[in-house]
Scaffold this active site. Structure first.
Site, PDB file in Angstrom:
ATOM      1  N   LYS A 177       2.402  -8.246  -4.108  1.00 44.37           N
ATOM      2  CA  LYS A 177       1.036  -7.795  -4.389  1.00 44.37           C
ATOM      3  C   LYS A 177       1.029  -6.272  -4.518  1.00 44.37           C
ATOM      4  CE  LYS A 177      -2.260  -7.800  -1.193  1.00 44.37           C
ATOM      5  NZ  LYS A 177      -2.948  -6.481  -1.241  1.00 44.37           N
ATOM      6  N   THR A 178       0.466  -5.793  -5.621  1.00 44.17           N
ATOM      7  CA  THR A 178       0.449  -4.359  -5.897  1.00 44.17           C
ATOM      8  C   THR A 178      -0.974  -3.824  -5.990  1.00 44.17           C
ATOM      9  OG1 THR A 178       0.482  -4.709  -8.297  1.00 44.17           O
ATOM     10  CG2 THR A 178       2.621  -4.522  -7.169  1.00 44.17           C
ATOM     11  N   ASP A 237       0.840  -1.199   0.000  1.00 46.12           N
ATOM     12  CA  ASP A 237       0.000   0.000   0.000  1.00 46.12           C
ATOM     13  C   ASP A 237       0.875   1.250   0.000  1.00 46.12           C
ATOM     14  OD1 ASP A 237      -2.182  -1.655   0.061  1.00 46.12           O
ATOM     15  OD2 ASP A 237      -2.372  -1.603   2.227  1.00 46.12           O
ATOM     16  N   ARG A 291      -6.439  -6.237  -8.263  1.00 42.59           N
ATOM     17  CA  ARG A 291      -7.414  -5.355  -8.917  1.00 42.59           C
ATOM     18  C   ARG A 291      -8.855  -5.656  -8.517  1.00 42.59           C
ATOM     19  NH1 ARG A 291     -10.634  -2.514 -10.468  1.00 42.59           N
ATOM     20  NH2 ARG A 291     -10.737  -1.196 -12.337  1.00 42.59           N
ATOM     21  N   LYS A 292      -9.132  -6.893  -8.111  1.00 47.13           N
ATOM     22  CA  LYS A 292     -10.489  -7.296  -7.708  1.00 47.13           C
ATOM     23  C   LYS A 292     -11.522  -6.932  -8.786  1.00 47.13           C
ATOM     24  CE  LYS A 292      -9.624  -6.902  -2.710  1.00 47.13           C
ATOM     25  NZ  LYS A 292      -8.256  -6.354  -2.734  1.00 47.13           N
ATOM     26  N   ASP A 301     -17.174  -7.161 -13.125  1.00 46.91           N
ATOM     27  CA  ASP A 301     -18.107  -6.479 -14.025  1.00 46.91           C
ATOM     28  C   ASP A 301     -18.444  -7.442 -15.155  1.00 46.91           C
ATOM     29  OD1 ASP A 301     -19.597  -4.447 -15.386  1.00 46.91           O
ATOM     30  OD2 ASP A 301     -18.302  -2.942 -14.435  1.00 46.91           O
ATOM     31  N   ILE A 302     -19.194  -6.973 -16.144  1.00 46.09           N
ATOM     32  CA  ILE A 302     -19.528  -7.825 -17.283  1.00 46.09           C
ATOM     33  C   ILE A 302     -18.253  -8.120 -18.082  1.00 46.09           C
ATOM     34  CG2 ILE A 302     -21.878  -6.956 -17.415  1.00 46.09           C
ATOM     35  CD1 ILE A 302     -20.973  -5.225 -19.790  1.00 46.09           C
ATOM     36  N   GLY A 303     -18.287  -9.182 -18.877  1.00 45.93           N
ATOM     37  CA  GLY A 303     -17.103  -9.662 -19.574  1.00 45.93           C
ATOM     38  C   GLY A 303     -16.411  -8.621 -20.430  1.00 45.93           C
ATOM     39  N   ASN A 304     -17.151  -7.880 -21.235  1.00 43.67           N
ATOM     40  CA  ASN A 304     -16.546  -6.906 -22.124  1.00 43.67           C
ATOM     41  C   ASN A 304     -15.802  -5.822 -21.342  1.00 43.67           C
ATOM     42  OD1 ASN A 304     -16.311  -5.716 -24.922  1.00 43.67           O
ATOM     43  ND2 ASN A 304     -17.356  -4.029 -23.881  1.00 43.67           N
TER      44      ASN A 304
END
Length: 360
Positions: A23-24, A1, A55-56, A59-62
């Site tokens: 981890k970034t 962090d 990044r977690k 969302d939708i695939g696109n």
């Protein structure tokens, strides 16, 4: 962090010898740029650790494909690992896998084009030749006024002089044909096969893998970080009162089993390998040393004012089956970060040895 490239690279340099993954959070680096990426990749290769961008995605695939491969972060181009929620549905996994594959192809592939020109000439056998044996191009329009190809003549439609050559005036006698050759070469690079697990295990087993010769041998056999991409599913969290319930965790495990060629494990608080065929890695966050005078179990009550809870590294590896402990502020805020990272590594390894001993 941390929040700057210089601090991040300095941290990676200091603790790189004691970690297997860095981890970034690239989106909180104020001056994130190609310098950040190149610096991380160079240190990771030299010190043999992977880069995990936390990044977690969710969302939708696109949308996640674009978040993973485009924009200022371009995560897929430099991070070996990233993670995702599956609350949008399990289709997020093949979407990210497809994006990762396309990115790796573009990174592994180079294209070069060579263009050559020449004038063919007839050889003794009657065949035309090109390339090195071809004659150089000859100017079909000599500058001599006696053979000028274009002449001024009156235009039939008006009295002004125009530049309008006729077929007869356009002398083609000196015209030579030319050949243009374009050669395009596409090169694809491939990395060697990973080391034999049995050989690597023998290297790490002697003296707990802590003596310098053993560690050096194992790292040499392991080789540099692979040119590959993998995904971790966020199955559990360490924050208090989070909403990732048992049903959600089980759905993560089912989705991972359906995509074993891309999902390598979970962010979780316990080992989730319930099936005999499961071989997923467990990355456990919320790890920190307990306060002075308390044992590992006492660390369960340690936390911050924002709901984070911490447990000791030895405990989560030995008792909860974690494979990799995620430590943030416990190392970043330490006075001697290199020594503290090594202390976490040794304690986690002791927990692993005790866990293995229990199974005998």
């Amino acid at each position: 962090d941390v929040h700057s490239t210089s601090i991040l690279l300095k941290l990676a340099e200091e603790i790189g010898d004691s970690i297997c993954v860095l981890k970034t959070h690239a989106d909180i680096i104020d001056d994130f740029s190609d310098r950040t990426i190149k610096g991380l990749q160079e240190i990771a290769k030299r010190k043999n650790f992977l880069i995990f961008e936390d990044r977690k995605l969710g969302d939708i695939g696109n949308t996640v494909q674009s978040q993973y491969t485009r924009g200022p972060l371009r995560i897929a181009t430099w991070a070996h690992l990233t993670n995702a929620h599956i609350f949008p549905g399990p289709a997020i996994i093949p979407a990210l896998q497809s994006a990762a594959s396309s990115t790796l192809i573009s990174l592994n592939q180079s294209v070069s084009t060579e263009i050559s020109t020449g004038t063919p000439r007839t050889s003794l056998d009657g065949l035309s030749t090109t390339g090195a044996d071809a004659e150089p191009d000859v100017d079909p329009f000599p500058s001599s006024s006696s053979s000028a190809a274009f002449q001024m003549r009156p235009s039939p439609s008006n009295t002004q002089n125009t530049l309008s050559p006729t077929t007869a005036e356009f002398d083609m006698s000196n015209r030579r044909s030319s050949v243009v050759t374009a050669t395009t070469t596409i090169s694809q690079t491939f990395e060697p096969c990973p080391p034999n697990p049995a050989t690597l295990q023998r290297s790490m087993s002697s003296s707990s893998g802590d003596t310098p010769p053993d560690r050096a041998t194992a790292l040499k056999e392991l080789g540099p970080p692979p040119h590959a991409r993998g995904l971790l599913l966020l199955a559990q969290m360490s924050s208090e009162n989070n909403l990732l319930n048992t049903e959600y965790t089980n759905a993560c495990v089912s989705a991972a089993r359906a995509h074993k060629d891309f999902v390598l494990g979970f962010i979780a608080q316990e080992n989730l390998n319930a099936d005999k065929k499961d071989e997923f890695l467990v990355f456990t966050p919320g790890v920190g040393f307990p306060p002075e005078g308390k044992n590992g179990a006492g660390a369960k009550n340690k936390g911050d004012a924002l709901g984070q809870q911490w447990r000791g590294p030895r405990e989560v590896v030995r008792d909860e089956g974690a494979d990799i402990v995620i430590v943030g502020r416990g190392i970043v805020n330490a006075r001697d970060r290199a020594s503290e990272a090594e202390r976490y590594r040794r304690e986690a390894w002791k927990g692993y040895e005790e866990r293995i001993e229990r199974k005998k």
